[in-house]
Design a protein around this motif. Structure first.
Motif, PDB file in Angstrom:
ATOM      1  N   ARG A 124       0.826  -1.202   0.000  1.00 54.56           N
ATOM      2  CA  ARG A 124       0.000   0.000   0.000  1.00 54.56           C
ATOM      3  C   ARG A 124       0.868   1.263   0.000  1.00 54.56           C
ATOM      4  O   ARG A 124       0.542   2.260  -0.632  1.00 54.56           O
ATOM      5  CB  ARG A 124      -0.934   0.009   1.198  1.00 54.56           C
ATOM      6  CG  ARG A 124      -1.967   1.144   1.175  1.00 54.56           C
ATOM      7  CD  ARG A 124      -2.828   1.147   2.424  1.00 54.56           C
ATOM      8  NE  ARG A 124      -3.613  -0.054   2.582  1.00 54.56           N
ATOM      9  CZ  ARG A 124      -4.787  -0.249   1.995  1.00 54.56           C
ATOM     10  NH1 ARG A 124      -5.301   0.689   1.210  1.00 54.56           N
ATOM     11  NH2 ARG A 124      -5.451  -1.372   2.194  1.00 54.56           N
TER      12      ARG A 124
ATOM     13  N   GLN B 182      -7.808  -6.427  -4.868  1.00 56.72           N
ATOM     14  CA  GLN B 182      -9.229  -6.266  -4.549  1.00 56.72           C
ATOM     15  C   GLN B 182      -9.771  -7.476  -3.792  1.00 56.72           C
ATOM     16  O   GLN B 182     -10.865  -7.408  -3.228  1.00 56.72           O
ATOM     17  CB  GLN B 182     -10.015  -6.056  -5.842  1.00 56.72           C
ATOM     18  CG  GLN B 182      -9.668  -4.749  -6.556  1.00 56.72           C
ATOM     19  CD  GLN B 182     -10.082  -4.753  -8.005  1.00 56.72           C
ATOM     20  OE1 GLN B 182      -9.363  -5.283  -8.866  1.00 56.72           O
ATOM     21  NE2 GLN B 182     -11.255  -4.191  -8.295  1.00 56.72           N
TER      22      GLN B 182
ATOM     23  N   SER C 167      -7.380  -6.287   7.709  1.00 49.52           N
ATOM     24  CA  SER C 167      -6.945  -5.534   6.533  1.00 49.52           C
ATOM     25  C   SER C 167      -8.090  -4.775   5.878  1.00 49.52           C
ATOM     26  O   SER C 167      -7.856  -3.784   5.166  1.00 49.52           O
ATOM     27  CB  SER C 167      -6.323  -6.480   5.496  1.00 49.52           C
ATOM     28  OG  SER C 167      -7.308  -7.334   4.927  1.00 49.52           O
TER      29      SER C 167
ATOM     30  N   ILE D 144      -9.839  -6.018   3.530  1.00 49.63           N
ATOM     31  CA  ILE D 144      -9.872  -6.476   2.138  1.00 49.63           C
ATOM     32  C   ILE D 144     -10.663  -7.781   2.057  1.00 49.63           C
ATOM     33  O   ILE D 144     -10.512  -8.652   2.924  1.00 49.63           O
ATOM     34  CB  ILE D 144      -8.448  -6.704   1.604  1.00 49.63           C
ATOM     35  CG1 ILE D 144      -7.618  -5.419   1.701  1.00 49.63           C
ATOM     36  CG2 ILE D 144      -8.479  -7.202   0.156  1.00 49.63           C
ATOM     37  CD1 ILE D 144      -6.151  -5.619   1.355  1.00 49.63           C
TER      38      ILE D 144
END
Length: 268
Positions: A108, A117, A142, A144
């Protein structure tokens, strides 16, 4: 041999799993998940920790990001890490998740445009003793979407590797076929998926976070060229390239391959 965790530490881990379990989202949350062909999904990742045989402390944390649907490598990282927590079945996440989170944080920071994704985790999600495996842990912390994909069956909540289970596997005729892993309570905790025409052995798919089980199974199948989904399979090459120098071994030797292993622990 590392000392086992204390009873007090195990109780702390159980409490933390119970607290975080309430944050798991077992439904689709992203627009691409609702598309028949996953339109809008461009980057999928795989993560895992692998070990040097005979060494329970030093490990290689691996992160691979692939393009979707091409499944070509966009980013790969292998980092040697020292683990501070002991291993205990059912609590793998407390040992491994911190290093995997750090890998995602580095991505990141350094290449935010390549953030995945969805992340495939080599282990279980809600198919777990307390319905909170490593894929759930990583997903919640996270933020995610995560999918747990295990190569071996975790015998838990009334799901056993018995004759009935073997007959269900034999009934999986083609890639994409699956059957539910149903707990004694009646809740479906995951699915056994024949992921490829090239392998009759299933993988065990479960929700990690922010994705439904049906979507997780469909996505796993779409990412499989062989039995194991490419985001997880590709990290094996990353592992070997990233740790050869640390082991002082020549690339391509049998010794280098034999010393690098995902370990003998059940991925929970």
């Amino acid at each position: 041999m590392a000392n086992p965790p204390t009873e007090e530490l195990v109780q702390q881990w159980e409490s933390e799993q119970t607290r975080l379990r309430e944050q798991v989202v077992e439904q689709d949350t992203e627009p691409w998940q609702k598309s028949p062909d996953f339109s809008g999904l461009e980057r999928v990742a795989g993560v895992d920790l692998s070990f040097i045989k005979g060494d329970e402390v030093n490990a290689c944390a691996q992160l691979v990001v692939l393009s979707y649907p091409q499944l070509e490598v966009l980013y790969e990282e292998s980092t040697m890490v020292a683990l501070t927590m002991p291993y205990m079945a059912g609590f793998l996440a407390f040992r491994e998740t911190p290093s995997l989170l750090e890998a995602l944080k580095r991505l990141r920071c350094n290449k935010p445009e390549l953030m995945p994704q969805v992340v495939f985790v080599d282990g279980n999600g809600v198919f777990h003793y307390r319905e909170f495996g490593i894929a759930c842990h990583l997903g919640v912390l996270s933020g995610i979407p995560c999918v747990g994909v295990a190569k071996n069956l975790l015998q838990v909540e009334g799901v056993y590797k018995d004759e009935e289970h073997q007959s269900q596997i034999a009934a999986l005729q083609k890639g994409g076929d699956s059957f539910p892993l149903t707990a004694s309570s009646g809740k479906v905790l995951g699915k056994a998926l024949r992921s490829s025409e090239k392998s009759s052995k299933p993988v065990y798919v479960s929700v990690g976070h922010k994705i439904s089980l049906d979507t997780a199974v469909r996505l796993t199948h779409s990412c499989c060229r062989y039995r194991v989904p490419e985001p997880i399979r590709q990290r094996i090459g990353t592992m070997r390239k990233g740790t050869i120098s640390d082991l002082s071994l020549s690339p391509g030797t049998n010794e280098s391959e034999s010393k690098l292993t995902a370990g003998n622990r059940i991925m929970v």
